[in-house]
Design a protein around this motif. Structure first.
Motif, PDB file in Angstrom:
ATOM      1  N   GLY A 183       0.840  -1.187   0.000  1.00 26.51           N
ATOM      2  CA  GLY A 183       0.000   0.000   0.000  1.00 26.51           C
ATOM      3  C   GLY A 183       0.874   1.235   0.000  1.00 26.51           C
ATOM      4  N   THR A 184       0.535   2.234   0.817  1.00 26.03           N
ATOM      5  CA  THR A 184       1.307   3.474   0.904  1.00 26.03           C
ATOM      6  C   THR A 184       2.547   3.221   1.742  1.00 26.03           C
ATOM      7  OG1 THR A 184      -0.715   4.782   0.722  1.00 26.03           O
ATOM      8  CG2 THR A 184       1.236   5.881   1.583  1.00 26.03           C
ATOM      9  N   SER A 185       3.698   3.340   1.102  1.00 25.69           N
ATOM     10  CA  SER A 185       4.962   3.116   1.803  1.00 25.69           C
ATOM     11  C   SER A 185       5.469   4.390   2.457  1.00 25.69           C
ATOM     12  CB  SER A 185       6.011   2.568   0.827  1.00 25.69           C
ATOM     13  OG  SER A 185       7.244   2.357   1.484  1.00 25.69           O
ATOM     14  N   ILE A 186       5.415   5.506   1.732  1.00 22.62           N
ATOM     15  CA  ILE A 186       5.815   6.815   2.274  1.00 22.62           C
ATOM     16  C   ILE A 186       4.688   7.778   1.949  1.00 22.62           C
ATOM     17  CG2 ILE A 186       7.508   8.669   2.208  1.00 22.62           C
ATOM     18  CD1 ILE A 186       9.595   6.673   1.305  1.00 22.62           C
ATOM     19  N   ARG A 187       4.131   8.390   2.969  1.00 23.53           N
ATOM     20  CA  ARG A 187       3.033   9.323   2.732  1.00 23.53           C
ATOM     21  C   ARG A 187       3.555  10.603   2.070  1.00 23.53           C
ATOM     22  NH1 ARG A 187       3.061  13.405   6.421  1.00 23.53           N
ATOM     23  NH2 ARG A 187       4.324  13.108   8.314  1.00 23.53           N
ATOM     24  N   ARG A 188       2.662  11.396   1.573  1.00 23.44           N
ATOM     25  CA  ARG A 188       3.020  12.576   0.785  1.00 23.44           C
ATOM     26  C   ARG A 188       3.590  13.672   1.684  1.00 23.44           C
ATOM     27  NH1 ARG A 188      -1.205  16.211  -2.880  1.00 23.44           N
ATOM     28  NH2 ARG A 188       0.265  17.893  -3.371  1.00 23.44           N
ATOM     29  N   HIS A 189       4.808  14.078   1.430  1.00 21.25           N
ATOM     30  CA  HIS A 189       5.456  15.196   2.112  1.00 21.25           C
ATOM     31  C   HIS A 189       6.767  15.497   1.385  1.00 21.25           C
ATOM     32  CE1 HIS A 189       7.455  11.731   3.853  1.00 21.25           C
ATOM     33  NE2 HIS A 189       8.435  12.512   4.256  1.00 21.25           N
ATOM     34  N   ARG A 190       7.432  16.568   1.768  1.00 30.65           N
ATOM     35  CA  ARG A 190       8.731  16.930   1.193  1.00 30.65           C
ATOM     36  C   ARG A 190       9.810  16.075   1.839  1.00 30.65           C
ATOM     37  NH1 ARG A 190       9.824  23.223   1.182  1.00 30.65           N
ATOM     38  NH2 ARG A 190      11.390  22.535  -0.309  1.00 30.65           N
ATOM     39  N   ILE A 191      10.703  15.528   1.019  1.00 33.42           N
ATOM     40  CA  ILE A 191      11.746  14.618   1.490  1.00 33.42           C
ATOM     41  C   ILE A 191      13.096  15.294   1.278  1.00 33.42           C
ATOM     42  CG2 ILE A 191      12.786  12.336   1.231  1.00 33.42           C
ATOM     43  CD1 ILE A 191      10.137  11.318   0.205  1.00 33.42           C
ATOM     44  N   THR A 192      13.926  15.253   2.319  1.00 33.65           N
ATOM     45  CA  THR A 192      15.254  15.869   2.248  1.00 33.65           C
ATOM     46  C   THR A 192      16.228  14.960   1.507  1.00 33.65           C
ATOM     47  OG1 THR A 192      15.846  14.899   4.379  1.00 33.65           O
ATOM     48  CG2 THR A 192      14.863  17.092   4.399  1.00 33.65           C
ATOM     49  N   LEU A 193      17.267  15.588   0.996  1.00 33.37           N
ATOM     50  CA  LEU A 193      18.316  14.839   0.310  1.00 33.37           C
ATOM     51  C   LEU A 193      19.148  14.076   1.329  1.00 33.37           C
ATOM     52  CD1 LEU A 193      19.471  17.551  -2.262  1.00 33.37           C
ATOM     53  CD2 LEU A 193      18.104  15.533  -2.742  1.00 33.37           C
ATOM     54  N   PRO A 194      19.822  13.031   0.910  1.00 34.39           N
ATOM     55  CA  PRO A 194      20.687  12.295   1.847  1.00 34.39           C
ATOM     56  C   PRO A 194      21.886  13.139   2.267  1.00 34.39           C
ATOM     57  CG  PRO A 194      20.942  11.442  -0.384  1.00 34.39           C
ATOM     58  CD  PRO A 194      19.800  12.410  -0.432  1.00 34.39           C
ATOM     59  N   PRO A 195      22.504  12.805   3.385  1.00 29.47           N
ATOM     60  CA  PRO A 195      23.676  13.567   3.846  1.00 29.47           C
ATOM     61  C   PRO A 195      24.762  13.564   2.770  1.00 29.47           C
ATOM     62  CG  PRO A 195      22.907  12.058   5.534  1.00 29.47           C
ATOM     63  CD  PRO A 195      22.164  11.726   4.297  1.00 29.47           C
ATOM     64  N   PRO A 196      25.551  14.628   2.652  1.00 34.70           N
ATOM     65  CA  PRO A 196      25.613  15.776   3.576  1.00 34.70           C
ATOM     66  C   PRO A 196      24.703  16.917   3.178  1.00 34.70           C
ATOM     67  CG  PRO A 196      27.423  15.861   2.031  1.00 34.70           C
ATOM     68  CD  PRO A 196      26.648  14.646   1.669  1.00 34.70           C
ATOM     69  N   ASP A 197      23.764  16.717   2.246  1.00 36.80           N
ATOM     70  CA  ASP A 197      22.851  17.784   1.785  1.00 36.80           C
ATOM     71  C   ASP A 197      21.479  17.630   2.423  1.00 36.80           C
ATOM     72  OD1 ASP A 197      24.887  18.682   0.079  1.00 36.80           O
ATOM     73  OD2 ASP A 197      24.254  17.305  -1.514  1.00 36.80           O
ATOM     74  N   GLU A 198      21.430  17.306   3.707  1.00 37.12           N
ATOM     75  CA  GLU A 198      20.134  17.095   4.341  1.00 37.12           C
ATOM     76  C   GLU A 198      19.365  18.383   4.588  1.00 37.12           C
ATOM     77  OE1 GLU A 198      23.333  17.364   7.500  1.00 37.12           O
ATOM     78  OE2 GLU A 198      23.004  16.289   5.625  1.00 37.12           O
ATOM     79  N   ASP A 199      20.040  19.551   4.334  1.00 34.94           N
ATOM     80  CA  ASP A 199      19.335  20.816   4.485  1.00 34.94           C
ATOM     81  C   ASP A 199      18.558  21.186   3.228  1.00 34.94           C
ATOM     82  OD1 ASP A 199      21.616  21.077   3.020  1.00 34.94           O
ATOM     83  OD2 ASP A 199      22.061  23.112   3.727  1.00 34.94           O
ATOM     84  N   GLN A 200      18.605  20.387   2.173  1.00 35.78           N
ATOM     85  CA  GLN A 200      17.897  20.661   0.937  1.00 35.78           C
ATOM     86  C   GLN A 200      16.878  19.550   0.689  1.00 35.78           C
ATOM     87  OE1 GLN A 200      20.628  21.299  -2.294  1.00 35.78           O
ATOM     88  NE2 GLN A 200      21.996  22.630  -1.074  1.00 35.78           N
ATOM     89  N   PHE A 201      15.940  19.847  -0.220  1.00 32.60           N
ATOM     90  CA  PHE A 201      14.863  18.915  -0.524  1.00 32.60           C
ATOM     91  C   PHE A 201      14.967  18.457  -1.974  1.00 32.60           C
ATOM     92  CE2 PHE A 201      13.316  21.558   2.905  1.00 32.60           C
ATOM     93  CZ  PHE A 201      12.770  20.632   3.787  1.00 32.60           C
TER      94      PHE A 201
END
Length: 757
Positions: free
Chosen positions: A128-146
């Motif tokens: 079914g729904t694995s990840i609900r709808r929302h903004r997801i950040t980039l993996p480290p080291p760019d976790e401050d961006q989406f």
């Protein structure tokens, strides 16, 4: 090489700077002082050393279109990517990993991402729904961006919260959308196959079952015959019971699944509990079973034993009985087995089908060609002759009804009264349902000639009460002459087998003489309610029928003689005469053949209405008497409420507003009395001085003299006689209208009669 931090060697960074405000980094959350935000800049809005401010806006595509917000430009637009993910399976020896397929949805309006996994039958995994709808950040080291739209392409990998998703394809809309942004979309990549699904499919393809299941498609029959039911009328003679009861049944046969249900028709007062179903809906077997099989006892297959070694990781299996030993064949009733005159076996009960409805007849006629649908006669045998019960005569103890109940059963029960009549004829509001008559004794004793009585007949239970009112200087004390009870008709035997007859309401009318326990009472008059009740029920009281009474006068009298007598009696030419004169003339012309009740009916129809207008002091005294009785003294509050309604402060209010306030304060006055009081204080503009009105009604400040009982004169034409019905129904009678209705004056005779006045 850096310059030393000495005067003259450093630059003033605040030259030309105008903003020196300091951002607030600390605040209160749930009454606890804590760091509110770590993303706020330093002094003057400049970022701190090493601070990276996350972008708050999405990336918009470059174009020549209008500058509209993203939620309008990309409304209902979704980018769809097909991806898969690999998962290790350490505890399974068959496969080392599993391949799971996903759908990645990207929403350009707000850069939100949703990941769904399509459901696969018998996968054994939560999907079914694995990840609900929302903004997801980039993996480290760019976790401050989406993640943005430029991070997605066919053949690339995206990492969501540590899970790697490999995109292998996208739909046509997504491909065109990326091309418009200038992104080169890679060709689709072949996705790998899940090894577990591959092994499972190979096992199912090579397995050859000994006896495969036979699939029966019942949907076509359900859609064809849904809602179509055959109905038969049945009879079951319960000969096994003590009395051999005959039970009426209704059989419903459902054509969609060959099930049968039976309902029982219980007659009124049968003494049986009303059961919803005689036989619940199910298939009815033909043979007589002594018991009902439990679920699981009859199956399509028989398993001989279970084989398989749990220690060795082998596939489990089972061995079936191909000879079907021990299988029981059940034969059920179908529509071809049901017809009129057939007796079916309903779990050991022989039920006869004797009739059916029209739909059942048309069904058998179209399918089986049956045309004869003659119903089977199943009339019950004639009952044995009923032996007439003879009861012993009344012995004088108790009432006749109680003595009869003692003879009917060993355990006597009280006599059942007519409760329905009691509820319909019981007194309710202005409907008293009591007929009151004014009567005198018809006796030879001279002392009883002037005795006056009030006879009350109660319609609720046919009881009679006789009351003798108090009469001053008569030598007779007023009392209850006969308490409320049923009165037997005279001339009946006391000790007899049948129940006695009692007086009925139809036997009481004006002019009749009734024998009440040996006393002869002559009914002289009745109250207004009684006369109206008799006129409304002319089928029970024919003497109160006006048309019948008038027709009788026409037959018994002469028109010319009647006109001359009335003209001679009206000396003042007022077109009306008093009641006694009218009575003497009509009775003389009819030769005494008109009964008193018929004459009273005619007199009431032609009576002259009297103007009754009580004086103001009487109304005020009556109102204050009601206030005293109910302890009502909230006049100051009413005046204050009226002053609040009086916006212009004129001390007057419309009559309807004063009446509304009186009802809101619940004045203990009837509607007629309140209307009369308001009309006396109303001015020409239909307004009332509320202060004067309520001050006059205040029985504490302005008491009125108490009401005194009026002294009545003993005259022949008095209106009220000791608080009882008047001896006469009206003072004056309009004989002119009476002559027009009875004689039928012609146009040429009318001027002669008018000129004679």
């Amino acid at each position: 090489m850096r310059l030393p931090l000495l005067p003259g060697n450093s630059f003033n960074r605040n030259v030309g700077k105008e903003k020196f405000h300091k951002s607030q980094h600390w605040g209160f959350c749930n009454n606890v002082m804590m760091l509110v935000s770590e993303e706020k800049p330093g002094i003057g809005g400049e970022p701190l050393l090493g601070q990276k401010i996350k972008p708050k806006c999405t990336i918009y595509p470059q174009g020549d279109g209008s500058d509209v917000p993203s939620w309008v430009a990309f409304d209902k637009q979704v980018l769809s990517f097909d991806a898969y993910s690999e998962e290790e399976v350490p505890d399974k020896s068959q496969t080392k990993y599993r391949i799971r397929y996903y759908k990645i949805y990207y929403y350009p309006e707000d850069d939100t991402i949703q990941v769904n996994e399509p459901e696969v039958k018998n996968s054994g995994l939560p999907q079914g729904t694995s990840i609900r709808r929302h903004r997801i950040t980039l993996p480290p080291p760019d976790e401050d961006q989406f993640y943005t739209v430029y991070h997605f392409n066919v053949g690339t990998e995206v990492v969501f919260y540590g899970r790697i998703f490999k995109i292998y394809d996208c739909d046509t809309f997504t491909r065109n959308f990326l091309r418009k942004l200038g992104v080169k979309v890679n060709p689709p990549v072949q996705r790998p196959e899940d090894p577990y699904i591959k092994i499972r499919r190979e096992i199912l393809e090579h397995v050859e079952p000994l006896r495969p299941y036979k699939s029966f498609d019942t949907r076509k029959r359900f859609l064809q015959y849904h809602g179509k039911i055959l109905r038969f009328f049945c009879l079951w003679v319960d000969s096994g019971s003590m009395l051999g009861d005959r039970r009426e049944l209704i059989l419903h046969y459902y054509l969609c699944d060959d099930t049968i249900e039976i309902k029982e028709l219980l007659p009124d007062n049968s003494g049986r509990d009303s059961v919803k179903m005689f036989l619940r809906r199910s298939k009815l077997p033909k043979n007589d079973h002594t018991r009902v099989y439990q679920p699981g006892q009859i199956t399509d297959r028989v398993i001989l034993n279970f084989c398989g070694d749990l220690k060795r990781n082998q596939e489990d299996g089972y061995l079936l009985d191909k000879y079907k030993l021990g299988k029981e064949d059940q034969e059920f009733y179908k529509d071809c087995d049901l017809s009129l005159g057939v007796t079916i076996n309903v779990w050991g009960r022989k039920v006869l089908l004797y009739d059916c409805d029209e739909f059942t007849k048309s069904y058998y006629k179209s399918k089986y060609g049956i045309k004869n649908f003659t119903s089977v006669s199943c009339k019950p045998p004639p009952p044995p002759p009923k032996i007439e019960r003879k009861f012993p005569p009344y012995n004088g103890f108790g009432s006749e009804e109680d003595s009869l109940r003692n003879c009917i059963s060993l355990k006597p029960t009280p006599h059942r009264k007519n409760f329905k009549k009691f509820m319909e004829k019981d007194s309710c509001g202005s409907e008293s349902n009591i007929l009151r008559f004014f009567a005198k004794l018809d006796m030879e004793k001279y002392a009883d000639l002037d005795r006056i009585f009030v006879i009350s007949y109660y319609l609720a239970d046919d009881t009679i009460s006789v009351f003798e009112p108090i009469k001053n200087n008569s030598g007779v004390t007023g009392r209850m002459f006969l308490k409320r009870s049923r009165v037997k008709k005279p001339g009946q035997q006391v000790f007899k087998r049948e129940l006695s007859e009692y007086f009925k309401a139809e036997e009481f009318y004006i002019g009749v003489t009734v024998n009440v326990n040996g006393y002869l009472f002559r009914l002289l008059n009745a109250d207004e309610y009684t006369l109206k009740y008799m006129e409304q029920n002319v089928d029970k009281y024919p003497f109160s029928d006006f048309e019948r009474s008038l027709q009788k006068v026409k037959q018994e009298s002469r028109s010319r003689e009647l006109k001359q007598v009335f003209i001679a009696a009206d000396c003042k030419h007022t077109k009306m005469v008093d009641y006694n004169t009218f009575r003497d003339i009509v009775m003389t012309c009819t030769h005494g053949n008109l009964s008193e009740q018929e004459f009273v009916t005619i007199a009431r129809h032609y009576r002259v209405p009297e103007e009754t207008c009580p004086d103001g002091d009487f109304l005020l005294a009556l109102a204050q008497k009601k206030f005293k009785k109910n302890f009502f003294d909230n006049f100051d509050r009413i005046i204050y409420a009226c002053g609040y309604e009086d916006r212009e402060k004129k001390n007057v209010l419309p009559t309807k507003d004063v009446k509304r306030l009186c009802k809101s304060f619940r004045l203990p006055l009837t509607g007629d009395l309140l209307e009369s009081l308001l009309s006396r204080f109303e001015n020409s503009e239909k307004q009332i001085d509320y202060k004067s009105f309520f001050s006059t009604l205040n029985w504490r400040k302005n008491p009125m003299p108490e009401l005194q009982a009026q002294e009545y004169l003993k005259e022949r034409c008095e209106d009220v006689w000791l608080g009882m019905p008047s001896p006469i129904p009206a003072k004056n009678i309009d004989y002119f209208t009476f002559l027009k209705d009875m004689v039928g004056l012609e146009e040429e005779a009318m001027p002669i009669l008018v000129n004679s006045f």
